[in-house]
Design a protein around this motif. Structure first.
Motif, PDB file in Angstrom:
ATOM      1  N   THR A  58       0.844  -1.200   0.000  1.00  0.00           N
ATOM      2  CA  THR A  58       0.000   0.000   0.000  1.00  0.00           C
ATOM      3  C   THR A  58       0.879   1.250   0.000  1.00  0.00           C
ATOM      4  O   THR A  58       2.040   1.200   0.417  1.00  0.00           O
ATOM      5  N   PRO A  59       0.338   2.395  -0.438  1.00  0.00           N
ATOM      6  CA  PRO A  59       1.116   3.642  -0.365  1.00  0.00           C
ATOM      7  C   PRO A  59       1.578   3.946   1.067  1.00  0.00           C
ATOM      8  O   PRO A  59       2.722   4.338   1.282  1.00  0.00           O
ATOM      9  N   ARG A  60       0.703   3.735   2.041  1.00  0.00           N
ATOM     10  CA  ARG A  60       1.075   3.994   3.438  1.00  0.00           C
ATOM     11  C   ARG A  60       2.225   3.072   3.857  1.00  0.00           C
ATOM     12  O   ARG A  60       3.167   3.496   4.517  1.00  0.00           O
ATOM     13  N   ARG A  62       4.463   1.563   1.858  1.00  0.00           N
ATOM     14  CA  ARG A  62       5.692   1.941   1.145  1.00  0.00           C
ATOM     15  C   ARG A  62       6.320   3.157   1.804  1.00  0.00           C
ATOM     16  O   ARG A  62       7.543   3.223   1.959  1.00  0.00           O
ATOM     17  N   ASN A  63       5.503   4.121   2.218  1.00  0.00           N
ATOM     18  CA  ASN A  63       6.041   5.296   2.912  1.00  0.00           C
ATOM     19  C   ASN A  63       6.656   4.908   4.251  1.00  0.00           C
ATOM     20  O   ASN A  63       7.711   5.415   4.630  1.00  0.00           O
ATOM     21  N   ALA A  64       6.013   4.015   4.969  1.00  0.00           N
ATOM     22  CA  ALA A  64       6.530   3.574   6.271  1.00  0.00           C
ATOM     23  C   ALA A  64       7.853   2.837   6.112  1.00  0.00           C
ATOM     24  O   ALA A  64       8.723   2.919   6.974  1.00  0.00           O
ATOM     25  N   ASP A  66      10.042   3.312   3.690  1.00  0.00           N
ATOM     26  CA  ASP A  66      11.027   4.137   2.993  1.00  0.00           C
ATOM     27  C   ASP A  66      11.936   4.793   4.028  1.00  0.00           C
ATOM     28  O   ASP A  66      11.801   5.962   4.354  1.00  0.00           O
TER      29      ASP A  66
END
Length: 72
Positions: A58-60, A62-64, A66
């Motif tokens: 999920t985008p969330r 992937r951000n977490a 990164d």
């Protein structure tokens, strides 16, 4: 989670090595991820659970995941 996503199943000592943290620092993080259903023990190693893989996609997630210094 990022270490497991990149490397697959790892022993706790290997997670600590990849994360550049002492094992006693990693143990509570692993327990927290287990409680959230994001990783699971597979024999002597830890791996992303189905829920963990779904979160990482999920985008969330992937951000977490990164984090600085992590290679894609």
């Amino acid at each position: 989670m990022a270490a497991l996503l990149d490397s697959g199943p790892l022993a706790l000592a290997d997670i600590a090595r990849v994360a550049h943290k002492p094992k006693p620092t990693i143990e509570p993080a692993v327990r927290a991820l287990v409680c959230r259903g994001l990783i699971e023990k597979t024999g002597e190693t830890w791996a992303l659970s189905e829920r963990g893989r779904a979160f990482a996609a999920t985008p969330r997630g992937r951000n977490a995941l990164d984090v600085p210094g992590r290679r894609p």
